[in-house]
Design a protein around this motif. Structure first.
Motif, PDB file in Angstrom:
ATOM      1  N   ALA A   1     -18.493 -30.073  38.517  1.00 53.06           N
ATOM      2  CA  ALA A   1     -19.573 -30.629  37.698  1.00 53.06           C
ATOM      3  C   ALA A   1     -20.548 -29.534  37.280  1.00 53.06           C
ATOM      4  O   ALA A   1     -20.977 -29.476  36.113  1.00 53.06           O
ATOM      5  CB  ALA A   1     -20.301 -31.726  38.468  1.00 53.06           C
ATOM      6  N   GLY A   2     -20.904 -28.657  38.206  1.00 47.06           N
ATOM      7  CA  GLY A   2     -21.792 -27.558  37.859  1.00 47.06           C
ATOM      8  C   GLY A   2     -21.172 -26.618  36.852  1.00 47.06           C
ATOM      9  O   GLY A   2     -21.827 -26.177  35.891  1.00 47.06           O
ATOM     10  N   ALA A   3     -19.894 -26.303  37.034  1.00 44.27           N
ATOM     11  CA  ALA A   3     -19.205 -25.432  36.084  1.00 44.27           C
ATOM     12  C   ALA A   3     -19.104 -26.090  34.717  1.00 44.27           C
ATOM     13  O   ALA A   3     -19.263 -25.430  33.676  1.00 44.27           O
ATOM     14  CB  ALA A   3     -17.818 -25.083  36.612  1.00 44.27           C
ATOM     15  N   GLY A   4     -18.823 -27.397  34.689  1.00 37.20           N
ATOM     16  CA  GLY A   4     -18.736 -28.104  33.414  1.00 37.20           C
ATOM     17  C   GLY A   4     -20.039 -28.069  32.645  1.00 37.20           C
ATOM     18  O   GLY A   4     -20.058 -27.873  31.424  1.00 37.20           O
ATOM     19  N   LEU A   5     -21.139 -28.245  33.346  1.00 41.24           N
ATOM     20  CA  LEU A   5     -22.441 -28.175  32.681  1.00 41.24           C
ATOM     21  C   LEU A   5     -22.694 -26.781  32.120  1.00 41.24           C
ATOM     22  O   LEU A   5     -23.189 -26.619  31.004  1.00 41.24           O
ATOM     23  CB  LEU A   5     -23.532 -28.552  33.685  1.00 41.24           C
ATOM     24  CG  LEU A   5     -24.958 -28.634  33.136  1.00 41.24           C
ATOM     25  CD1 LEU A   5     -25.063 -29.708  32.056  1.00 41.24           C
ATOM     26  CD2 LEU A   5     -25.944 -28.925  34.269  1.00 41.24           C
ATOM     27  N   GLY A   6     -22.319 -25.758  32.872  1.00 42.79           N
ATOM     28  CA  GLY A   6     -22.547 -24.389  32.429  1.00 42.79           C
ATOM     29  C   GLY A   6     -21.692 -23.980  31.254  1.00 42.79           C
ATOM     30  O   GLY A   6     -22.105 -23.162  30.427  1.00 42.79           O
ATOM     31  N   THR A   7     -20.487 -24.546  31.122  1.00 42.56           N
ATOM     32  CA  THR A   7     -19.615 -24.136  30.023  1.00 42.56           C
ATOM     33  C   THR A   7     -20.160 -24.540  28.662  1.00 42.56           C
ATOM     34  O   THR A   7     -19.828 -23.920  27.656  1.00 42.56           O
ATOM     35  CB  THR A   7     -18.202 -24.724  30.191  1.00 42.56           C
ATOM     36  OG1 THR A   7     -18.304 -26.134  30.398  1.00 42.56           O
ATOM     37  CG2 THR A   7     -17.468 -24.072  31.341  1.00 42.56           C
ATOM     38  N   GLY A   8     -20.994 -25.575  28.630  1.00 46.39           N
ATOM     39  CA  GLY A   8     -21.630 -25.925  27.363  1.00 46.39           C
ATOM     40  C   GLY A   8     -22.509 -24.788  26.868  1.00 46.39           C
ATOM     41  O   GLY A   8     -22.449 -24.399  25.692  1.00 46.39           O
TER      42      GLY A   8
ATOM     43  N   ALA B   1     -22.869 -24.561  45.762  1.00 46.12           N
ATOM     44  CA  ALA B   1     -24.241 -24.124  45.523  1.00 46.12           C
ATOM     45  C   ALA B   1     -24.287 -22.988  44.509  1.00 46.12           C
ATOM     46  O   ALA B   1     -25.163 -22.946  43.628  1.00 46.12           O
ATOM     47  CB  ALA B   1     -24.877 -23.674  46.842  1.00 46.12           C
ATOM     48  N   ALA B   2     -23.351 -22.065  44.594  1.00 45.44           N
ATOM     49  CA  ALA B   2     -23.317 -20.940  43.658  1.00 45.44           C
ATOM     50  C   ALA B   2     -23.054 -21.405  42.232  1.00 45.44           C
ATOM     51  O   ALA B   2     -23.643 -20.888  41.276  1.00 45.44           O
ATOM     52  CB  ALA B   2     -22.234 -19.953  44.098  1.00 45.44           C
ATOM     53  N   THR B   3     -22.163 -22.374  42.065  1.00 41.30           N
ATOM     54  CA  THR B   3     -21.818 -22.852  40.722  1.00 41.30           C
ATOM     55  C   THR B   3     -22.992 -23.545  40.054  1.00 41.30           C
ATOM     56  O   THR B   3     -23.264 -23.329  38.870  1.00 41.30           O
ATOM     57  CB  THR B   3     -20.618 -23.812  40.809  1.00 41.30           C
ATOM     58  OG1 THR B   3     -19.541 -23.166  41.480  1.00 41.30           O
ATOM     59  CG2 THR B   3     -20.165 -24.225  39.423  1.00 41.30           C
ATOM     60  N   VAL B   4     -23.706 -24.365  40.797  1.00 38.65           N
ATOM     61  CA  VAL B   4     -24.875 -25.049  40.228  1.00 38.65           C
ATOM     62  C   VAL B   4     -25.953 -24.032  39.853  1.00 38.65           C
ATOM     63  O   VAL B   4     -26.574 -24.125  38.785  1.00 38.65           O
ATOM     64  CB  VAL B   4     -25.420 -26.093  41.220  1.00 38.65           C
ATOM     65  CG1 VAL B   4     -26.724 -26.684  40.716  1.00 38.65           C
ATOM     66  CG2 VAL B   4     -24.384 -27.200  41.434  1.00 38.65           C
ATOM     67  N   SER B   5     -26.168 -23.033  40.686  1.00 37.17           N
ATOM     68  CA  SER B   5     -27.151 -21.994  40.379  1.00 37.17           C
ATOM     69  C   SER B   5     -26.754 -21.200  39.143  1.00 37.17           C
ATOM     70  O   SER B   5     -27.587 -20.906  38.277  1.00 37.17           O
ATOM     71  CB  SER B   5     -27.295 -21.046  41.575  1.00 37.17           C
ATOM     72  OG  SER B   5     -27.714 -21.738  42.732  1.00 37.17           O
ATOM     73  N   GLY B   6     -25.473 -20.867  39.054  1.00 35.40           N
ATOM     74  CA  GLY B   6     -25.004 -20.138  37.885  1.00 35.40           C
ATOM     75  C   GLY B   6     -25.168 -20.918  36.605  1.00 35.40           C
ATOM     76  O   GLY B   6     -25.517 -20.358  35.554  1.00 35.40           O
ATOM     77  N   SER B   7     -24.950 -22.223  36.655  1.00 35.41           N
ATOM     78  CA  SER B   7     -25.115 -23.070  35.471  1.00 35.41           C
ATOM     79  C   SER B   7     -26.545 -23.015  34.948  1.00 35.41           C
ATOM     80  O   SER B   7     -26.780 -22.955  33.730  1.00 35.41           O
ATOM     81  CB  SER B   7     -24.729 -24.514  35.811  1.00 35.41           C
ATOM     82  OG  SER B   7     -24.923 -25.361  34.707  1.00 35.41           O
ATOM     83  N   ALA B   8     -27.507 -23.024  35.852  1.00 36.58           N
ATOM     84  CA  ALA B   8     -28.914 -22.951  35.431  1.00 36.58           C
ATOM     85  C   ALA B   8     -29.199 -21.649  34.684  1.00 36.58           C
ATOM     86  O   ALA B   8     -29.916 -21.629  33.674  1.00 36.58           O
ATOM     87  CB  ALA B   8     -29.820 -23.081  36.648  1.00 36.58           C
ATOM     88  N   VAL B   9     -28.610 -20.551  35.138  1.00 30.36           N
ATOM     89  CA  VAL B   9     -28.821 -19.259  34.486  1.00 30.36           C
ATOM     90  C   VAL B   9     -28.201 -19.251  33.094  1.00 30.36           C
ATOM     91  O   VAL B   9     -28.781 -18.718  32.142  1.00 30.36           O
ATOM     92  CB  VAL B   9     -28.250 -18.127  35.360  1.00 30.36           C
ATOM     93  CG1 VAL B   9     -28.298 -16.793  34.624  1.00 30.36           C
ATOM     94  CG2 VAL B   9     -29.028 -18.029  36.663  1.00 30.36           C
ATOM     95  N   TRP B  10     -27.005 -19.841  32.936  1.00 27.63           N
ATOM     96  CA  TRP B  10     -26.379 -19.922  31.611  1.00 27.63           C
ATOM     97  C   TRP B  10     -27.302 -20.619  30.611  1.00 27.63           C
ATOM     98  O   TRP B  10     -27.471 -20.164  29.475  1.00 27.63           O
ATOM     99  CB  TRP B  10     -25.060 -20.688  31.709  1.00 27.63           C
ATOM    100  CG  TRP B  10     -23.892 -19.891  32.191  1.00 27.63           C
ATOM    101  CD1 TRP B  10     -23.298 -19.950  33.418  1.00 27.63           C
ATOM    102  CD2 TRP B  10     -23.152 -18.911  31.449  1.00 27.63           C
ATOM    103  NE1 TRP B  10     -22.248 -19.071  33.483  1.00 27.63           N
ATOM    104  CE2 TRP B  10     -22.130 -18.422  32.297  1.00 27.63           C
ATOM    105  CE3 TRP B  10     -23.265 -18.404  30.152  1.00 27.63           C
ATOM    106  CZ2 TRP B  10     -21.226 -17.454  31.884  1.00 27.63           C
ATOM    107  CZ3 TRP B  10     -22.350 -17.439  29.741  1.00 27.63           C
ATOM    108  CH2 TRP B  10     -21.349 -16.973  30.599  1.00 27.63           C
ATOM    109  N   TRP B  11     -27.900 -21.728  31.023  1.00 24.86           N
ATOM    110  CA  TRP B  11     -28.749 -22.483  30.095  1.00 24.86           C
ATOM    111  C   TRP B  11     -30.043 -21.733  29.775  1.00 24.86           C
ATOM    112  O   TRP B  11     -30.529 -21.792  28.639  1.00 24.86           O
ATOM    113  CB  TRP B  11     -29.052 -23.870  30.671  1.00 24.86           C
ATOM    114  CG  TRP B  11     -27.904 -24.797  30.418  1.00 24.86           C
ATOM    115  CD1 TRP B  11     -26.929 -25.173  31.283  1.00 24.86           C
ATOM    116  CD2 TRP B  11     -27.586 -25.409  29.169  1.00 24.86           C
ATOM    117  NE1 TRP B  11     -26.025 -25.985  30.666  1.00 24.86           N
ATOM    118  CE2 TRP B  11     -26.406 -26.161  29.372  1.00 24.86           C
ATOM    119  CE3 TRP B  11     -28.195 -25.419  27.916  1.00 24.86           C
ATOM    120  CZ2 TRP B  11     -25.811 -26.908  28.351  1.00 24.86           C
ATOM    121  CZ3 TRP B  11     -27.610 -26.161  26.887  1.00 24.86           C
ATOM    122  CH2 TRP B  11     -26.432 -26.888  27.108  1.00 24.86           C
TER     123      TRP B  11
END
Length: 435
Positions: free
Chosen positions: A350-357, A404-414
């Motif tokens: 889910a975190g990765a999916g959000l970040g790919t946008g 935890a890492a994936t959700v954090s990374g998604s925030a940085v992408w946005w």
């Protein structure tokens, strides 16, 4: 040679009128979803078949080969096909064809060069892992060529051809897997998987009528170096992080732990396969949105990422309700250890999916420096969380660390996409090259 297309399917037609633009977008995305569904089914079937045939330890060896393939695939994408979809989506036919010939030639060159390295390494390793890696090295050129055709067709807006190519791979995979099961080794399954991809790669030539130009790979690399080398580092940091985590998890906990994680990922297979090949659809479409309605790019990326995250959460919730009997039917002995990781894997996807946008938006903007910065941060968190969690709490701890890492990374992408959009508004620069 004229491309072999059905009547009315010229991939480089004049842009449709404004009234039909939405229908055209829906059509392209529909073919993208169909293609990803075909890819997901094939990947899922291979993983399930191998898991049930070999058991958790041998499946762990197969998983190590799989993540190694992911690294090499992302090398090819960064150098050959990522610049193609950013700069040659929706361009005139002659420009597209010339770029595809050079891009697919580059993919073949990458496959041949790294295939030799993998083959030699596998022969030197021996044991359980060596033969699998030797077989993988032989199959790299065909695997990378097949992937390059998919990118090429989506850059042209001809998603139907990419879908057909993946279906050809899936059909060729069936008898190949049956033969591999008779042999009963990891190397046999790797050869079956890669050999069927080579059949689809050869079919891509007949679909397009374009001959890959291996001799022009150096020229392609030189022309696209401003994007290609940054995308190379970005992509390799992503897949390399997965590989380091897999190797580290095997060293800290054991090879069976790698198989358990891979089994849990297989349960999320439809969404993971979409994420792995997401740029086939979303980067060309984001580039089109940027050209036609730049003010809609942020909304497009948000809908894309939010939709994937929501879908992953729904799928993971359904998996939690799966009866053990059904899980054992799907994964065999791997189910018991993999089922304990469903919550963590669901949050990761889910975190990765959000970040790919957001990642699609940065690619469309050609903001290679920003996307590289994001990916390096996300990869460092992934490796640190995965291995730190493994050291602290075994397989489950590794899975929580990755989530935890994936959700954090998604925030940085946005955050980086927001900054890139503000920067473009102040100083708009076109990233499109058609020659």
């Amino acid at each position: 040679m004229t491309p072999m297309t059905a009547q009315g399917e010229n991939p480089q037609r004049t842009a449709p009128p404004a009234g039909s633009a939405r229908r055209a977008l829906v059509g392209r995305l529909s073919w993208g979803l169909a293609d990803q569904a075909a890819s997901s089914i094939s990947n899922f079937a291979v993983g399930i078949y191998v898991a049930r045939s070999l058991g958790v330890t041998a499946f762990g060896v197969f998983s190590l080969a799989w993540v190694t393939y992911g690294v090499v695939l992302n090398v090819s994408r960064g150098l050959a096909t990522d610049p193609l979809v950013v700069r040659f989506s929706g361009v005139p036919d002659a420009s597209w064809r010339g770029a595809v010939a050079r891009s697919t030639g580059t993919a073949l060159g990458v496959g041949a060069a790294l295939g030799v390295v993998c083959l030699v390494s596998g022969l030197g390793l021996g044991g359980r892992v060596g033969p699998a890696f030797a077989a993988l090295g032989v199959m790299f050129p065909g695997l990378l060529l097949q992937d390059a055709w998919r990118f090429s067709f989506f850059a042209a807006g001809a998603g139907r051809k990419a879908f057909v190519n993946d279906v050809v791979w899936g059909v060729a995979l069936v008898p190949a897997m049956v033969v591999a099961a008779q042999v009963g080794s990891v190397a046999a399954f790797v050869l079956a998987w890669g050999g069927s991809a080579t059949v689809a790669g050869a079919y891509g030539y007949f679909q397009s009528g374009i001959r890959p130009r291996l001799t022009e790979a150096r020229g392609w690399l030189r022309e696209q170096r401003d994007l290609g080398y940054r995308y190379l580092v970005e992509n390799v940091s992503l897949s390399g992080a997965s590989q380091l985590r897999a190797y580290g998890l095997g060293a800290i906990v054991g090879v069976s732990a790698v198989g358990a994680v891979r089994g849990a990922e297989l349960l999320m297979g439809p969404f993971l396969a979409v994420l792995m090949g997401l740029s086939l659809v979303t980067v060309p479409e984001a580039a089109r949105v940027l050209r036609q309605a730049p003010h809609q790019l942020s909304r497009f990326c948000l809908l894309l990422g939010g939709g994937q995250a929501a879908g992953a959460l729904l799928w993971g919730s359904a998996l939690l309700l799966m009866p053990d009997r059904l899980g054992e039917l799907v994964l065999g002995d791997v189910w018991h250890s993999s089922s304990q990781l469903i919550v963590q894997i669901t949050l990761s996807v889910a975190g990765a999916g959000l970040g790919t946008g957001a990642a699609a938006g940065l690619r469309a903007l050609g903001a290679a420096r920003r996307s590289l910065r994001c990916q390096l941060f996300a990869s460092a968190c992934y490796v640190g969380g995965g291995l730190g969690g493994a050291a602290a709490a075994g397989t489950a701890g590794s899975a929580w660390g990755v989530a935890a890492a994936t959700v954090s990374g998604s925030a940085v992408w946005w955050l980086q996409l927001r900054s890139a959009l503000h920067e473009r508004h102040r100083n708009p620069i076109s990233e499109v090259r058609t020659a």
